[in-house]
Scaffold this motif. Structure first.
Motif, PDB file in Angstrom:
ATOM      1  N   ALA A 139       0.827  -1.205   0.000  1.00 31.92           N
ATOM      2  CA  ALA A 139       0.000   0.000   0.000  1.00 31.92           C
ATOM      3  C   ALA A 139       0.859   1.251   0.000  1.00 31.92           C
ATOM      4  O   ALA A 139       0.544   2.250  -0.639  1.00 31.92           O
ATOM      5  N   TYR A 140       1.998   1.196   0.719  1.00 35.51           N
ATOM      6  CA  TYR A 140       2.888   2.350   0.761  1.00 35.51           C
ATOM      7  C   TYR A 140       3.438   2.678  -0.620  1.00 35.51           C
ATOM      8  O   TYR A 140       3.510   3.841  -1.012  1.00 35.51           O
ATOM      9  N   THR A 141       3.815   1.647  -1.375  1.00 36.60           N
ATOM     10  CA  THR A 141       4.368   1.911  -2.697  1.00 36.60           C
ATOM     11  C   THR A 141       3.352   2.532  -3.625  1.00 36.60           C
ATOM     12  O   THR A 141       3.694   3.210  -4.581  1.00 36.60           O
ATOM     13  N   LEU A 142       2.058   2.317  -3.357  1.00 38.11           N
ATOM     14  CA  LEU A 142       1.017   2.881  -4.211  1.00 38.11           C
ATOM     15  C   LEU A 142       0.876   4.376  -4.063  1.00 38.11           C
ATOM     16  O   LEU A 142       0.179   5.019  -4.829  1.00 38.11           O
ATOM     17  N   GLN A 143       1.519   4.979  -3.061  1.00 36.84           N
ATOM     18  CA  GLN A 143       1.366   6.404  -2.842  1.00 36.84           C
ATOM     19  C   GLN A 143       2.224   7.228  -3.774  1.00 36.84           C
ATOM     20  O   GLN A 143       2.190   8.456  -3.736  1.00 36.84           O
ATOM     21  N   SER A 144       3.011   6.572  -4.626  1.00 30.59           N
ATOM     22  CA  SER A 144       3.730   7.288  -5.669  1.00 30.59           C
ATOM     23  C   SER A 144       2.743   7.953  -6.601  1.00 30.59           C
ATOM     24  O   SER A 144       1.675   7.437  -6.863  1.00 30.59           O
ATOM     25  N   PRO A 145       3.071   9.158  -7.166  1.00 30.57           N
ATOM     26  CA  PRO A 145       2.100   9.870  -8.001  1.00 30.57           C
ATOM     27  C   PRO A 145       1.854   9.232  -9.343  1.00 30.57           C
ATOM     28  O   PRO A 145       0.930   9.603 -10.032  1.00 30.57           O
ATOM     29  N   HIS A 146       2.671   8.280  -9.769  1.00 30.44           N
ATOM     30  CA  HIS A 146       2.463   7.662 -11.079  1.00 30.44           C
ATOM     31  C   HIS A 146       2.216   6.179 -10.883  1.00 30.44           C
ATOM     32  O   HIS A 146       2.950   5.514 -10.162  1.00 30.44           O
ATOM     33  N   HIS A 147       1.198   5.634 -11.539  1.00 30.06           N
ATOM     34  CA  HIS A 147       0.852   4.223 -11.351  1.00 30.06           C
ATOM     35  C   HIS A 147       0.525   3.580 -12.680  1.00 30.06           C
ATOM     36  O   HIS A 147      -0.093   4.170 -13.540  1.00 30.06           O
TER      37      HIS A 147
ATOM     38  N   HIS B 278     -10.014  -4.802  -3.315  1.00 28.88           N
ATOM     39  CA  HIS B 278      -8.904  -5.335  -4.100  1.00 28.88           C
ATOM     40  C   HIS B 278      -7.643  -5.485  -3.266  1.00 28.88           C
ATOM     41  O   HIS B 278      -7.379  -4.693  -2.370  1.00 28.88           O
ATOM     42  N   ARG B 279      -6.832  -6.496  -3.626  1.00 30.06           N
ATOM     43  CA  ARG B 279      -5.544  -6.682  -2.988  1.00 30.06           C
ATOM     44  C   ARG B 279      -4.639  -5.514  -3.352  1.00 30.06           C
ATOM     45  O   ARG B 279      -4.689  -4.988  -4.463  1.00 30.06           O
TER      46      ARG B 279
ATOM     47  N   GLY C 176      -3.704   4.255  -3.959  1.00 29.93           N
ATOM     48  CA  GLY C 176      -3.157   4.093  -2.625  1.00 29.93           C
ATOM     49  C   GLY C 176      -3.882   4.903  -1.583  1.00 29.93           C
ATOM     50  O   GLY C 176      -3.819   4.597  -0.396  1.00 29.93           O
ATOM     51  N   LYS C 177      -4.589   5.942  -2.020  1.00 28.79           N
ATOM     52  CA  LYS C 177      -5.345   6.759  -1.067  1.00 28.79           C
ATOM     53  C   LYS C 177      -6.796   6.960  -1.482  1.00 28.79           C
ATOM     54  O   LYS C 177      -7.655   7.231  -0.654  1.00 28.79           O
ATOM     55  N   THR C 178      -7.086   6.831  -2.778  1.00 32.06           N
ATOM     56  CA  THR C 178      -8.441   7.074  -3.278  1.00 32.06           C
ATOM     57  C   THR C 178      -8.893   5.915  -4.148  1.00 32.06           C
ATOM     58  O   THR C 178      -8.155   5.466  -5.021  1.00 32.06           O
ATOM     59  N   ASP C 179     -10.114   5.450  -3.901  1.00 36.48           N
ATOM     60  CA  ASP C 179     -10.726   4.425  -4.732  1.00 36.48           C
ATOM     61  C   ASP C 179     -11.522   5.114  -5.840  1.00 36.48           C
ATOM     62  O   ASP C 179     -12.466   5.848  -5.574  1.00 36.48           O
ATOM     63  N   PHE C 180     -11.111   4.882  -7.089  1.00 33.44           N
ATOM     64  CA  PHE C 180     -11.765   5.531  -8.225  1.00 33.44           C
ATOM     65  C   PHE C 180     -12.845   4.663  -8.866  1.00 33.44           C
ATOM     66  O   PHE C 180     -13.404   5.045  -9.893  1.00 33.44           O
TER      67      PHE C 180
END
Length: 389
Positions: free
Chosen positions: A47-55, A67-68, A156-160
């Motif tokens: 989850a921490y790695t998902l906080q990067s601005p690009h995914h 979701h996992r 990582g912070k918002t479910d779209f």
């Protein structure tokens, strides 16, 4: 994240393991020997790695109702090049970590899709104009794609995956997936009653295929004005720079439908960038064109795009270039997407900005402080919206 799993391995050694095909076995072995407290940290680290601005949204779905976490490398560092990052992501995505993955249909049903009626209860007739396009696309990818997996719709912070403005009677639902053929498939349905109906989808080929992106944007305003764009959006200005030419395959399809041979204006987009000569483009007032012309042409383009991918030999040496061009496409699209104005008005500026950059065009480079396009329409290549094209 990989460094956390392999503290004694250098970046070069991790890349070597990946190239040798032993990364997955070592990863699985590491999981087996971890202490319980270490296993508990895996979702936190992911989850921490998902906080990067690009995914890139190529992760796997979680067990349970949502979701996992998306296991991926941290893209804020330059430790790994884009190709290695993608290969690590893909390897991790395909691993079986012991929990049950959500199927495509399960992910679709989370927010009640396919909807049968509009959020605006005043609408009585043919409420969801483009829902047949959503349903056909779901069936097509489910029946035809290889190793189809649901991908998370979050950063990582918002479910779209879903948002609604009950006061303004507008809702949006999103679904993301990947397969052997496509790095990313995203689908969006926007329902605001008779005011606005939208179906939007983008298919990014796996980067081993130097091929165009399939883009779809279908819109209806007040059930009086209709706009449609379906295109094989080129990665290169010269068609010959792709692994295979394709416009000659599309031309006979387009020739069947005079109503879909319009030209877009240059108000928001340069027609020479990321648009082909065989783009289906139409502005019309007669709703019957949706079923009579647009639906069969749309299906032919989607089927033909998959045929093109499958008939093209994969070339791993093209991956770096293809990922760079897909990133250019995303950045170009995100900077010009007038849908940001609509999203900001409906769901707030922060959500809108994150949605455009972290979901719609998740490889885009984000410029801080940039004002969103003012016109409230869904779009961006594919879409050419923001005022009548």
């Amino acid at each position: 994240f990989a460094a956390a799993l392999f503290p004694l391995k250098t970046t070069s050694e991790i890349i070597l393991l990946l190239n040798e095909g032993t990364f997955e076995s070592i990863f699985t072995s590491s999981l087996a020997t971890m202490k319980p407290q270490h296993l508990l940290l895996l979702p936190v680290a992911a989850a921490y790695t998902l906080q990067s601005p690009h995914h890139s949204f190529v992760g796997t779905p979680v067990s349970g109702p949502q979701h996992r976490a998306n296991f991926r490398m941290d893209t804020e560092t330059n430790t790994l090049d884009p190709v290695t990052k993608y290969r690590v992501e893909k390897t991790l995505k395909n691993m079986n970590l012991g929990d049950r993955s959500m199927t495509l249909r399960q992910a679709e049903a989370v927010h009640g899709m396919p909807w049968k009626d509009s959020i605006d209860k005043k609408v009585q007739d043919d409420e969801l104009l483009y829902m047949p396009f959503w349903e056909w696309t779901m069936s097509f990818i489910e029946e035809n794609l290889t190793d189809l997996k649901v991908a998370p719709c979050h950063n990582g912070k918002t479910d779209f995956s879903y948002n609604v403005n009950t006061k303004k009677k507008a809702r949006i639902v999103n679904l993301c997936a990947s397969s052997k053929e496509y790095r990313k498939i995203r689908m969006t349905y926007y329902d605001a009653g008779d005011n606005t109906q939208v179906f939007n989808a983008v298919f990014y080929p796996d980067p081993e295929y130097n091929l165009p992106i399939l883009g779809i944007d279908l819109l209806a305003f007040n059930r009086k004005k209709y706009l449609a764009i379906v295109d094989f959006q080129p990665l290169h200005e010269d068609e010959a720079d792709h692994a295979a030419t394709y416009e000659h395959i599309l031309e006979p399809i387009k020739d069947k439908y005079e109503s879909l041979k319009g030209r877009m204006s240059s108000k928001f987009y340069d027609e020479t960038q990321f648009f082909s000569q065989q783009m289906l483009f139409a502005r019309f007032d007669e709703e019957k064109i949706v079923q009579d012309d647009l639906f069969p042409a749309f299906k032919s383009y989607v089927q033909t795009h998959l045929d093109l991918v499958r008939s093209t030999d994969a070339n791993p040496s093209d991956m770096k270039m293809v990922l760079e061009r897909q990133k250019e496409y995303d950045t170009y699209s995100a900077e010009r997407d007038p849908a940001t104005g609509l999203f900001a008005a409906m769901y707030g500026a922060d959500w809108a900005g994150d949605f455009v950059h972290d979901f719609l065009f998740s490889m885009s480079e984000r410029k801080e402080g940039g004002a969103p396009p003012a016109m409230p329409f869904m779009g961006g290549p594919p879409g050419a919206m923001g005022g009548p094209p």
